[in-house]
Scaffold this motif. Structure first.
Motif, mmCIF file in Angstrom:
data_model
loop_
_atom_site.group_PDB
_atom_site.id
_atom_site.type_symbol
_atom_site.label_atom_id
_atom_site.label_comp_id
_atom_site.label_asym_id
_atom_site.label_seq_id
_atom_site.Cartn_x
_atom_site.Cartn_y
_atom_site.Cartn_z
ATOM 1 N N ARG A 65 -6.841 17.412 -11.925
ATOM 2 C CA ARG A 65 -7.261 16.434 -11.148
ATOM 3 C C ARG A 65 -8.409 16.878 -10.045
ATOM 4 N NH1 ARG A 65 -7.398 11.609 -14.062
ATOM 5 N NH2 ARG A 65 -5.161 11.493 -14.787
ATOM 6 N N PRO A 66 -9.442 16.093 -9.916
ATOM 7 C CA PRO A 66 -10.191 16.770 -8.676
ATOM 8 C C PRO A 66 -9.474 16.812 -7.540
ATOM 9 C CG PRO A 66 -10.793 14.779 -9.326
ATOM 10 C CD PRO A 66 -10.052 15.014 -10.616
ATOM 11 N N THR A 67 -10.118 17.694 -6.329
ATOM 12 C CA THR A 67 -9.375 17.631 -4.968
ATOM 13 C C THR A 67 -9.814 16.274 -4.536
ATOM 14 O OG1 THR A 67 -9.746 20.014 -5.050
ATOM 15 C CG2 THR A 67 -9.364 18.911 -3.069
ATOM 16 N N VAL A 112 -8.513 11.278 -1.360
ATOM 17 C CA VAL A 112 -8.591 9.886 -1.539
ATOM 18 C C VAL A 112 -6.950 9.446 -1.109
ATOM 19 C CG1 VAL A 112 -9.185 7.479 -2.707
ATOM 20 C CG2 VAL A 112 -10.591 9.548 -2.470
ATOM 21 N N VAL A 113 -6.033 9.840 -1.863
ATOM 22 C CA VAL A 113 -4.595 9.353 -1.840
ATOM 23 C C VAL A 113 -3.973 9.537 -0.352
ATOM 24 C CG1 VAL A 113 -2.135 9.592 -2.741
ATOM 25 C CG2 VAL A 113 -3.997 9.632 -4.195
ATOM 26 N N ARG A 160 0.803 -0.909 0.007
ATOM 27 C CA ARG A 160 0.016 -0.026 0.032
ATOM 28 C C ARG A 160 0.946 1.302 -0.040
ATOM 29 N NH1 ARG A 160 -2.846 -1.763 4.107
ATOM 30 N NH2 ARG A 160 -4.000 -2.888 2.937
ATOM 31 N N TRP A 161 1.883 1.167 0.900
ATOM 32 C CA TRP A 161 2.844 2.354 0.626
ATOM 33 C C TRP A 161 3.374 2.621 -0.656
ATOM 34 C CZ3 TRP A 161 1.950 5.834 3.826
ATOM 35 C CH2 TRP A 161 1.799 5.623 5.259
ATOM 36 N N VAL A 162 3.901 1.297 -1.067
ATOM 37 C CA VAL A 162 4.116 1.643 -2.824
ATOM 38 C C VAL A 162 3.265 1.947 -3.492
ATOM 39 C CG1 VAL A 162 5.041 0.274 -4.746
ATOM 40 C CG2 VAL A 162 5.938 -0.333 -2.379
ATOM 41 N N MET A 163 1.952 1.771 -3.546
ATOM 42 C CA MET A 163 1.177 2.496 -4.276
ATOM 43 C C MET A 163 0.805 3.823 -4.067
ATOM 44 S SD MET A 163 0.186 -0.107 -6.414
ATOM 45 C CE MET A 163 -1.437 0.645 -7.194
ATOM 46 N N VAL A 164 0.723 4.273 -2.828
ATOM 47 C CA VAL A 164 0.582 5.698 -2.573
ATOM 48 C C VAL A 164 1.709 6.324 -2.863
ATOM 49 C CG1 VAL A 164 0.655 7.243 -0.620
ATOM 50 C CG2 VAL A 164 -0.778 5.327 -0.227
ATOM 51 N N GLY A 165 2.971 5.925 -2.963
ATOM 52 C CA GLY A 165 4.173 6.615 -3.348
ATOM 53 C C GLY A 165 3.977 6.739 -4.856
ATOM 54 N N PHE A 166 3.755 5.756 -5.726
ATOM 55 C CA PHE A 166 3.305 5.806 -7.152
ATOM 56 C C PHE A 166 2.335 6.693 -7.571
ATOM 57 C CE2 PHE A 166 1.488 3.985 -10.793
ATOM 58 C CZ PHE A 166 2.660 4.213 -11.709
ATOM 59 N N ALA A 167 1.371 6.729 -6.848
ATOM 60 C CA ALA A 167 0.265 7.527 -7.233
ATOM 61 C C ALA A 167 0.452 9.016 -6.924
ATOM 62 C CB ALA A 167 -1.060 7.336 -6.254
ATOM 63 N N ALA A 168 1.142 9.304 -5.868
ATOM 64 C CA ALA A 168 1.555 10.785 -5.669
ATOM 65 C C ALA A 168 2.653 11.210 -6.653
ATOM 66 C CB ALA A 168 2.386 10.898 -4.143
ATOM 67 N N ALA A 169 3.685 10.178 -7.109
ATOM 68 C CA ALA A 169 4.789 10.659 -7.974
ATOM 69 C C ALA A 169 3.790 10.818 -9.228
ATOM 70 C CB ALA A 169 5.598 9.457 -8.057
ATOM 71 N N VAL A 184 -13.016 -0.493 -1.380
ATOM 72 C CA VAL A 184 -13.824 0.748 -1.402
ATOM 73 C C VAL A 184 -12.945 2.037 -1.453
ATOM 74 C CG1 VAL A 184 -14.762 2.538 0.373
ATOM 75 C CG2 VAL A 184 -15.275 0.038 0.633
ATOM 76 N N LEU A 185 -11.628 2.004 -1.099
ATOM 77 C CA LEU A 185 -10.801 2.910 -1.535
ATOM 78 C C LEU A 185 -10.470 2.966 -2.925
ATOM 79 C CD1 LEU A 185 -8.190 2.984 1.543
ATOM 80 C CD2 LEU A 185 -10.147 4.678 1.098
ATOM 81 N N LEU A 186 -10.221 1.862 -3.505
ATOM 82 C CA LEU A 186 -10.016 1.511 -4.964
ATOM 83 C C LEU A 186 -11.442 2.358 -5.839
ATOM 84 C CD1 LEU A 186 -8.445 0.258 -7.335
ATOM 85 C CD2 LEU A 186 -9.396 -1.736 -6.892
ATOM 86 N N THR A 187 -12.380 1.764 -5.520
ATOM 87 C CA THR A 187 -13.449 2.287 -6.069
ATOM 88 C C THR A 187 -13.657 4.119 -6.125
ATOM 89 O OG1 THR A 187 -14.684 0.418 -5.227
ATOM 90 C CG2 THR A 187 -16.288 2.229 -5.996
ATOM 91 N N LEU A 188 -13.179 4.371 -4.770
ATOM 92 C CA LEU A 188 -13.104 6.080 -4.968
ATOM 93 C C LEU A 188 -12.139 6.831 -5.687
ATOM 94 C CD1 LEU A 188 -13.266 6.728 -1.065
ATOM 95 C CD2 LEU A 188 -15.106 7.010 -2.690
#
Length: 540
Positions: A60-62, A67-68, A37-46, A116-120
Motif C-alpha cells: 500500500r502506498p505511504t 491519511v489514516v 471515526r475511532w472505530v473506522m480508524v481502528g478497523f483500517a489499521a487492523a 475530503v478524508l474519504l476521497t483521499l
C-alpha cells in the motif's frame, strides 16, 4: 466527553427548536461522530496490518498510512472541540441560540472534512473502482438529519464534486499514479474507461441525492410530529395550570363561603345562647329574636346565592342558544318584588319597561332574572335614603352608544367601561336592561385589573367602610351569566355620584319568545323556589 462516575449523562439545555437541533445536541453530547471515526480508524489499521502479514506482495502506498494517521489526528481535534462546545452548551440557557448555531457549524465542518478524508482514502485504494465510495451516502444520511436543508444539499454537491474530480482526474491523468484496490490481484483498469467513470459518478450522485431526498422527507415528518407533540405538551401544560388555578380558586371559594356562612351562624349561636341562659331580659327577648331572624336571613341569602352560582357553574352554556326571555316581564316582576325593599330604604324605585312592548332576548329567563335582581338589589343597598333607582328596558342597534349615561342633572364626567374588557361589540339588534342609581358609586380601580368586583366574595372598599351587609356574590353571578349567554355589561360610575349598570344581550324575535313562554305561564318548581328565596331577601 466521558460520562460521570454514576453512569448518568449530565443534562443538556435542549433548544426549543426543531428535532434536528435537538438531535445534533444529543450527538454532540454523546460524541457519536468521534466514536464512529475511532472505530473506522481502528478497523483500517487492523485491516492494513492483517493484509501486510497474510497477503504476499501486498503493498500500500505511504499516502494511505498518512491519511489514516491524519484521520486520527483530526479526530483528536474534533474530540477536544466537542468537549469545549459541550461545556458551553451545558452552561448556556435554553433560550440562547448562539451555542446551538456553533454546534451546527461544528457538525457541518465534520461532515465536510470527512468527505475530503474519504476521497483521499479512495485515492489510494482504487479510486472510482473502490465500492467504498458508498460511504459518501452514509455521511449524507447522517448530515441531513443534523443540519439544515440547504446545508445538507451543499454536502451532497460537495461529495459528488469530490468523487467526480477523483474519477475525471485519474481518467485524464491529472491524478497519478493509480493505486489498485487489491495490489495482489490483477484487475482491468476500469478507471480509464470513460463510460465506467461516468456510470460510477452517476450512481454515486443518484445515491447521494436519493438519500438526501428520503432523509429530508423523514426529517420533515419527524419535525412535524415533534411540532405536534410540542403543541400537545403545551396544551397539556396549559390545561394543568388551568386545573391548578381552578383548584386554588375552588379552595379559596370554599374557604370564603365557609367564612361567610360562619359569621351569621356564630351570631345566631351567641344570641340564642343569651336567650337560653336568661341573660336577656324579658323585655329585650323580642329584639334579640329579631336579630336572630336577620342573621338567619343573611345566611339564607348567602346560601341562595351560592346555590345560584353552583347552578350556573353546572349548567350547559349552549342552553342560551335557543332560549328566549320576555325582558319586559322579567324587569317588571323584579321591580315589583323589590319595591317594598326600596320603600323601607326610603328610595324611589321606578320601572321604565312598558307592559305593551315585547322585548325578547336570547337568554335563559331564570338567568336574566338573576342578573336583573342582583343589580337592582345592589342599587337599593348602596343608595342612601332619598335617592332614586331607575330600571329601564329597551332595544337598540349596534351603532348606538355602548355606555349608559348618568341620571339627568348630575354634573361631571363619569368613568365608563365595558366588560369583558376589550371584547367585541355585539352584532345585530340588542336588548338591554339598565339599572341606574344615585348611590355611593364605585372606584374604577375596583372594576379593572386581575381582582375586580366581579370575582366571588369580593366587595368594594366603600361598602365595607359603610358596614353594608352583603356576600359579594351578586356581580359574580352577573358575570357568569354574561359569559355564558355571550352578552356584555356596561358600567358608568362616579364615586359619590352614582352608577349605571347596563346588561346587553342579542335580541330575539318577540313572537317566538311569546310562544316559547306565555306571560301567564305557571312557574316551574325551580322558578317558584327562586321567587320564594328572593322574596325573603327583599323583605329583609
Amino acid at each position: 466527553m466521558n460520562p460521570p462516575a454514576s453512569g448518568q449523562q449530565p443534562p443538556i439545555n435542549l433548544p426549543n427548536g426543531p428535532s434536528r437541533t435537538a438531535t445534533l445536541v444529543a450527538m454532540l453530547r454523546l460524541q457519536w461522530f468521534i466514536h464512529v471515526r475511532w472505530v473506522m480508524v481502528g478497523f483500517a489499521a487492523a485491516a492494513l496490518i492483517v493484509e501486510r502479514l497474510t497477503v504476499a506482495g501486498a503493498w500500500r502506498p505511504t499516502g494511505l498510512y498518512v491519511v489514516v494517521i491524519l484521520v486520527a489526528l483530526v479526530n483528536v481535534v474534533w474530540m477536544i472541540t466537542s468537549r469545549l462546545l459541550s461545556a458551553r452548551l451545558q452552561a448556556s440557557p435554553a433560550s440562547d441560540d448562539k451555542p446551538h448555531r456553533v454546534a451546527q457549524l461544528f457538525a457541518n465542518a465534520q461532515v465536510g472534512v470527512d468527505l475530503v478524508l474519504l476521497t483521499l482514502i479512495l485515492r489510494y485504494t482504487g479510486g472510482v473502482e473502490n465500492p467504498m465510495f458508498m460511504f459518501y451516502v452514509f455521511h449524507i444520511a447522517i448530515g441531513a438529519f443534523l443540519v439544515s436543508t440547504w446545508q445538507a444539499l451543499l454536502h451532497c454537491v460537495w461529495a459528488i464534486a469530490l468523487f467526480a474530480v477523483l474519477g475525471v482526474g485519474e481518467l485524464r491523468g491529472w491524478i497519478a499514479p493509480h493505486y489498485p484496490l487489491l495490489p495482489s490481484v490483477v484487475l482491468p483498469s476500469l478507471h480509464l474507461i470513460p463510460a465506467f467513470v461516468a456510470v460510477a459518478v452517476l450512481i454515486l450522485a443518484s445515491g447521494v441525492l436519493g438519500t438526501f431526498y428520503l432523509t429530508q422527507r423523514v426529517a420533515s415528518r419527524l419535525e412535524e410530529r415533534e411540532r405536534q407533540l410540542r403543541q400537545a405538551l403545551a396544551g397539556l401544560q396549559a390545561s394543568e395550570a388551568a386545573i391548578r388555578r381552578l383548584q386554588q380558586r375552588r379552595s379559596r371559594f370554599m374557604q370564603t363561603a365557609a367564612h361567610q356562612l360562619k359569621s351569621p351562624l356564630t351570631g345566631i349561636q351567641m344570641l340564642a345562647g343569651l336567650i337560653r341562659d336568661d341573660i336577656v331580659k324579658e323585655a329585650a327577648v323580642k329584639g334579640t329574636a329579631e336579630k336572630v331572624v336577620r342573621r338567619c336571613q343573611e345566611g339564607l341569602a348567602t346560601v341562595t346565592e351560592l346555590l345560584t352560582l353552583a347552578r350556573l357553574q353546572d349548567a350547559d352554556p349552549s342552553r342560551h342558544d335557543q332560549a328566549m326571555a320576555d325582558v319586559v316581564a322579567v324587569v317588571r316582576e323584579v321591580c315589583q318584588r323589590r319595591d317594598l325593599q326600596a320603600k323601607h330604604a326610603g328610595l324611589t324605585l321606578s320601572c321604565d319597561a312598558p307592559a305593551g312592548e315585547k322585548l325578547a332576548a336570547r337568554i335563559d329567563r331564570m338567568d336574566l332574572a338573576d342578573c336583573v335582581d342582583n343589580l337592582v338589589e345592589n342599587a337599593i343597598k348602596y343608595t342612601p335614603a332619598g335617592g332614586k333607582v331607575c330600571v329601564t328596558a329597551g332595544r337598540r342597534s349596534p351603532s348606538r352608544s355602548t355606555h349608559a349615561q348618568p341620571l339627568p342633572g348630575r354634573e361631571g364626567d363619569v368613568i365608563a367601561l365595558s366588560w369583558p374588557e376589550g371584547g367585541p361589540e355585539l352584532a345585530g339588534e340588542q336588548v338591554f336592561v339598565s339599572v341606574q342609581d344615585t348611590g355611593m358609586g364605585i372606584d374604577p380601580k375596583e372594576l379593572t385589573g386581575k381582582a375586580t368586583l366581579f370575582d366571588s366574595f369580593r366587595r368594594g372598599v366603600g361598602a365595607l367602610t359603610a358596614g353594608i351587609p352583603g356576600s359579594g356574590l351578586g356581580l359574580s353571578i352577573v358575570r357568569m351569566v354574561i359569559e355564558q349567554a355571550g352578552g356584555r355589561i356596561e358600567i358608568a360610575t362616579k364615586p359619590e355620584e352614582g352608577s349605571t349598570f347596563t346588561i346587553v344581550f342579542p335580541a330575539a324575535a318577540a313572537a317566538t319568545a311569546g310562544a316559547a313562554r306565555p306571560a301567564t305561564a305557571p312557574e316551574t318548581a325551580a322558578e317558584a323556589t327562586w321567587h320564594s328565596s328572593k322574596n325573603e331577601r327583599g323583605s329583609t
